[in-house]
Design a protein around this motif. Structure first.
Motif, PDB file in Angstrom:
ATOM      1  N   THR A 175      35.537  38.784  35.776  1.00 48.26           N
ATOM      2  CA  THR A 175      34.975  39.452  35.829  1.00 48.26           C
ATOM      3  C   THR A 175      33.269  38.744  35.665  1.00 48.26           C
ATOM      4  O   THR A 175      32.718  39.254  36.941  1.00 48.26           O
ATOM      5  N   VAL A 202      30.355  37.806  38.938  1.00 50.44           N
ATOM      6  CA  VAL A 202      28.943  37.917  38.621  1.00 50.44           C
ATOM      7  C   VAL A 202      27.849  37.038  38.043  1.00 50.44           C
ATOM      8  O   VAL A 202      26.353  37.545  38.428  1.00 50.44           O
ATOM      9  N   ASN A 217      42.877  44.679  43.141  1.00 53.32           N
ATOM     10  CA  ASN A 217      41.467  46.035  43.734  1.00 53.32           C
ATOM     11  C   ASN A 217      40.377  45.809  42.993  1.00 53.32           C
ATOM     12  O   ASN A 217      39.301  46.015  43.368  1.00 53.32           O
ATOM     13  N   VAL A 218      39.971  45.587  41.604  1.00 53.46           N
ATOM     14  CA  VAL A 218      39.241  45.236  40.894  1.00 53.46           C
ATOM     15  C   VAL A 218      38.548  43.636  41.456  1.00 53.46           C
ATOM     16  O   VAL A 218      37.231  44.344  42.292  1.00 53.46           O
ATOM     17  N   ASN A 234      37.197  44.231  45.382  1.00 56.44           N
ATOM     18  CA  ASN A 234      35.863  44.921  44.861  1.00 56.44           C
ATOM     19  C   ASN A 234      34.991  44.514  44.711  1.00 56.44           C
ATOM     20  O   ASN A 234      33.081  44.841  45.215  1.00 56.44           O
ATOM     21  N   VAL A 235      34.775  43.602  43.546  1.00 55.43           N
ATOM     22  CA  VAL A 235      33.409  43.003  42.661  1.00 55.43           C
ATOM     23  C   VAL A 235      33.376  41.973  44.036  1.00 55.43           C
ATOM     24  O   VAL A 235      31.975  42.167  44.435  1.00 55.43           O
ATOM     25  N   GLY A 255      31.043  43.780  46.737  1.00 55.75           N
ATOM     26  CA  GLY A 255      30.197  43.678  46.389  1.00 55.75           C
ATOM     27  C   GLY A 255      29.091  42.988  46.530  1.00 55.75           C
ATOM     28  O   GLY A 255      27.253  42.809  46.431  1.00 55.75           O
ATOM     29  N   LEU A 256      29.732  41.629  45.776  1.00 58.62           N
ATOM     30  CA  LEU A 256      28.700  40.406  45.762  1.00 58.62           C
ATOM     31  C   LEU A 256      28.090  39.846  47.408  1.00 58.62           C
ATOM     32  O   LEU A 256      27.202  39.917  46.976  1.00 58.62           O
ATOM     33  N   GLY A 276      28.557  44.561  50.048  1.00 59.43           N
ATOM     34  CA  GLY A 276      28.476  45.929  49.985  1.00 59.43           C
ATOM     35  C   GLY A 276      29.741  46.128  51.342  1.00 59.43           C
ATOM     36  O   GLY A 276      30.044  45.353  51.958  1.00 59.43           O
ATOM     37  N   THR A 318      37.581  46.870  51.845  1.00 60.25           N
ATOM     38  CA  THR A 318      37.453  47.722  50.202  1.00 60.25           C
ATOM     39  C   THR A 318      38.160  49.428  50.445  1.00 60.25           C
ATOM     40  O   THR A 318      38.412  49.596  49.509  1.00 60.25           O
ATOM     41  N   CYS A 371      33.220  49.910  40.028  1.00 59.48           N
ATOM     42  CA  CYS A 371      32.793  48.348  40.433  1.00 59.48           C
ATOM     43  C   CYS A 371      32.430  47.940  41.905  1.00 59.48           C
ATOM     44  O   CYS A 371      31.552  46.902  41.909  1.00 59.48           O
ATOM     45  N   LEU A 372      32.672  48.233  42.577  1.00 62.32           N
ATOM     46  CA  LEU A 372      31.811  48.418  43.997  1.00 62.32           C
ATOM     47  C   LEU A 372      30.028  47.566  44.158  1.00 62.32           C
ATOM     48  O   LEU A 372      29.718  47.527  44.039  1.00 62.32           O
ATOM     49  N   VAL A 432      27.909  45.974  40.798  1.00 59.00           N
ATOM     50  CA  VAL A 432      27.636  45.088  41.522  1.00 59.00           C
ATOM     51  C   VAL A 432      26.299  45.036  42.431  1.00 59.00           C
ATOM     52  O   VAL A 432      25.261  43.719  42.525  1.00 59.00           O
ATOM     53  N   GLN A 433      26.497  46.319  43.029  1.00 59.28           N
ATOM     54  CA  GLN A 433      24.953  45.961  43.859  1.00 59.28           C
ATOM     55  C   GLN A 433      24.390  47.100  43.001  1.00 59.28           C
ATOM     56  O   GLN A 433      23.213  46.848  43.305  1.00 59.28           O
TER      57      GLN A 433
END
Lengths: 392, 365
Positions: free
Chosen positions: A260, A264, A281-282, A285-286, A289-290, A293, A313, B235-236, B239-240
């Motif tokens: 993780t 990032v 799952n983690v 989702n990361v 988001g990167l 969304g 997601t 987590c989602l 990072v946003q």
């Protein structure tokens, strides 16, 4: 004699036209799309072809909760507009009911049709443990063992990191999601995390096969074997075993917390990632988001015999339901994955091209991308973008 | 007669007292802190921190101890008794990175320390460092992680060949304790909200118990806002837009992943402070990076992580002024970009970096 002539010629004409039409409909005659870039289809060699009657496919549609029903309607609208030969069998599942009849009906419908498009079903976590998560029930009953999410940076979406192209393959049926919990002593709860050799080998094999088919060069296994020595140790061992059979693909492993941190700071270093359920799952989702969304990334769940497509997601979007502000991109891209699975590649690529060109248009961005567009505006624009002619 | 030596003793005592008073600028009592330099770059960064504290005239007396595991009576591994005694007396510790031996036969030192002092809470404040650019600016959150149970209980069995079960343990007491600490921390540090991170939709009983305890404790802290969020949603969103989070409290595994994720947001483990709070008022503050054996002894190490952990320690002890002074000096040095160590993007030595911070601390007086 004259009567027979007048009858026979139109009949023969209609037969010829129908057969020409059906030949046009079936994809093998159409030239394959040259744009391979965004193809996300993967057909398991062992999977039987899905149901097909009269040239049209039947697909189970589970609208779900929150923004699910409105997005499902948009998918149907778009498919109707593009004359996609898919009929949806809608199965509504009421997630507030304690009985599991609804979800069992849905499972039966998926067994019948072989493929499904699904919205997320909400789980009220304040209910007692006897009420299981409906989504989890569906995945484990149909043995949809691989959850595949392809996160790519999209050109029109502004994010902090660029050039991300990560394929996440997550074990979908065991691990921490086994739902085996008990309270032996009041105040002390034990939750079991199960890792088996067969399922770990299966998911590792799926990951490497996918990497080979897509021409990927590196597979990273994500684990926590320094702490969970037996469980994640077994998972890692299985991955190493499978890796030895794919010498052209580099295999390495990384501990989940370091993963993780790396994601990032430098997400471009990752190619294909394979991991057990919770870390999946983690990490998924990361990564979602990167790249911009939850509204942008589709997800697919593959099993030996069935495939279910949904947003990557798995959010219900309860707070924005029925406000016409949800981003339909993820669900529409999931429907393209569905079309690829049904081998309707021309339709899939056509719709995908239209969606991606709409996403680059910043004035049509929905609220989650920082814009003010509405869901219906986005869908209308997708329908306007391409001339929907099937060329050959 | 005998009054001569007595007079000398009285004179020496008064000289000592005067010197003690000169060392601390205000009338703060000197407090003892057990310092565990650690391995690799540990000794040099510990020296750097001691120098900076001296320049700031902080009322800290350092007691250096070694914690290499020794086999105690009964064959159980334990930390040396003098280290334990020092910690029990001073209650506050500052630790550098410890080497994890692979085939030494004893468990990791961090695990031993955790068990010895029952360090149940791991606190990591993550604040963006102005001057050390990352894609994320304005990060200002704290992750509080339960450190004793959860998925890291180490209870695993092979049921049948090829089937392994790992047990995740959640108890009422540990959950209540960590929730209480989280709300106390929020109150003491003027934090507005506490978010419990869980996966109760899947792990209904275990995370459900954790959530229930958090909710119960929240009732007693009405001045702090309490919210709950699924791990994947956190987590989602993290990072946003990391600015939406304040204090996060969670069980062991989620805490491990999220605290490292947040460390990544501000620039990595080389600049992240960390504190472990134990029962009986014991607190050990540490740097969470590795021992970096390749640069050990070459004066190239970056002492920022250990320094910020020491600042956290000062705040824990109530010495907020000294803490703020040292933190400001450190951030100013990094923002100035003139004397940065290699990992921060510069070319200077550790001693030069330290000297610059010392100079700024003295100027701030």
């Amino acid at each position: 004699k004259i009567k027979m002539c007048s009858f026979v010629r139109p009949f023969l004409l209609s037969v010829i036209l129908t057969s020409m039409f059906s030949l046009l409909r079936s994809d093998p005659l159409l030239p394959p799309s040259t744009q391979q870039v965004h193809r996300d289809s993967l057909v398991c060699a062992s999977q039987p072809p899905p149901a097909q009657y009269g040239g049209r496919h039947t697909v189970t549609l589970i609208p779900g909760d929150g923004i699910g029903p409105e997005l499902a309607n948009h998918v149907r609208e778009l498919f109707r507009f593009c004359c996609v030969p898919v009929d949806f069998e809608v199965v509504n599942v009421d997630s507030t009911m304690a009985s599991e009849d609804d979800i069992n009906n849905a499972i039966m419908a998926i067994r019948r049709n072989g493929v499904a498009l699904k919205g997320n079903l909400e789980t009220n976590h304040n209910l007692p443990p006897s009420y299981k998560s409906r989504n989890n029930l569906l995945r484990t009953t149909l043995d949809l063992y691989a959850n595949v999410m392809h996160c790519q940076s999209l050109p029109g979406v502004r994010t902090r990191h660029r050039n991300i192209d990560i394929m996440i393959i997550r074990e979908n049926t065991e691990g921490e999601y086994s739902s085996l919990e008990h309270e032996n002593v009041p105040g002390v709860v034990e939750c079991l995390k199960i890792i088996t050799r067969t399922k770990s080998l299966r998911i590792a094999d799926y990951a490497f096969r996918t990497a080979r088919e897509k021409g990927r060069t590196r597979v990273t296994a994500v684990h926590k074997a320094n702490i969970m020595k037996l469980g994640d140790g077994l998972f890692l061992e299985c991955c190493k075993e499978v890796a030895s059979g794919y010498p052209e693909i580099t295999f390495d492993s990384m501990i989940v917390d370091n993963t993780t941190m790396q994601l990032v700071s430098r997400p471009q270093q990752f190619d294909v990632m394979v991991m057990p359920n919770l870390y999946g799952n983690v990490v998924s989702n990361v990564c979602a988001g990167l790249v911009g969304g939850p509204g942008l990334v589709p997800g697919a769940n593959y099993g030996e015999d069935y495939a279910v497509f949904e947003t990557g997601t798995r959010n219900t979007g309860k707070s924005i339901a029925n406000t016409n502000t949800a981003n339909p991109t993820a669900m529409l891209l999931a429907s393209c994955l569905l079309l690829d699975h049904l081998k309707l590649h021309a339709y899939a690529n056509m719709i995908r091209r239209a969606i991606l060109s709409t996403v680059t248009e910043t004035r049509l961005h929905t609220a989650d991308l920082g814009g003010q567009g509405s869901t219906s505006e986005v869908v209308q624009s997708i329908m306007k973008v391409k001339n929907f002619t099937v060329t050959f | 007669m005998s009054s001569g030596p007595l007079m000398v003793e009285v004179w020496m005592l008064s000289v000592d007292l005067l010197q003690e008073q000169k060392r601390s600028t205000s009338n703060d009592l000197m407090q003892t802190v057990t310092l565990i330099p650690g391995d690799g770059i540990g000794p040099e960064i510990s020296t750097a921190v001691m120098k900076i504290f001296e320049a700031a005239k902080a009322p800290i007396r350092w007691e250096e101890r070694n914690v290499t595991a020794i086999k105690g009576p009964g064959g159980r591994w334990m930390i040396p008794p003098d280290a334990k005694e020092s910690m029990d007396r001073s209650k506050i510790g500052l630790k550098g990175p410890l080497k994890t031996p692979i085939a030494a036969g004893h468990p990791s030192m961090n695990l031993l320390l955790r068990k010895t002092f029952d360090l149940y809470a791991n606190v990591r404040p993550c604040v963006s460092i102005e001057g050390y650019k990352t894609p994320y600016t304005d990060v200002n959150l704290v992750t509080i992680r339960e450190n004793t149970e959860g998925e890291y209980s180490g209870i695993e069995h092979v049921i049948v060949d090829g089937v392994v079960q790992s047990i995740k343990l959640i108890t009422e007491n540990a959950s209540r304790r960590i929730a209480e600490y989280a709300f106390e921390y929020a109150r003491n540090n003027q934090r507005s909200s506490v978010t419990a991170v869980h996966k109760a939709n899947i792990m209904r009983m275990s995370d459900g118990l954790f959530l229930r305890k958090c909710r119960e404790v929240a009732e007693n802290y009405k001045d702090v806002k309490f919210t709950e969020m699924y791990l994947d949603t956190v987590c989602l969103n993290m990072v946003q837009d990391p600015t939406q989070f304040d204090v996060l409290v969670m069980p062991n595994l989620y805490g491990d992943i999220l605290s490292d994720l947040c460390a990544g947001l501000i620039g990595g483990l080389g600049v992240t402070p960390s504190g472990n709070i134990g029962a009986n008022g014991v607190a050990i503050f540490e740097s969470v990076h590795g021992t970096a054996p390749d640069i050990a002894g070459l004066d190239l190490a970056n002492p920022t992580a250990l320094l910020l952990s020491a600042v956290m320690m000062l705040r824990h002890m109530g010495l907020h002024d000294y803490g703020n002074k040292i933190q400001t000096a450190c951030f100013d040095t990094i923002r100035d970009k003139k004397v940065l160590t290699k990992d921060l993007g510069g070319n200077s030595k550790c001693s030069e970096f330290t000297a610059d911070i010392c100079r700024r601390v003295q100027d701030l007086d």
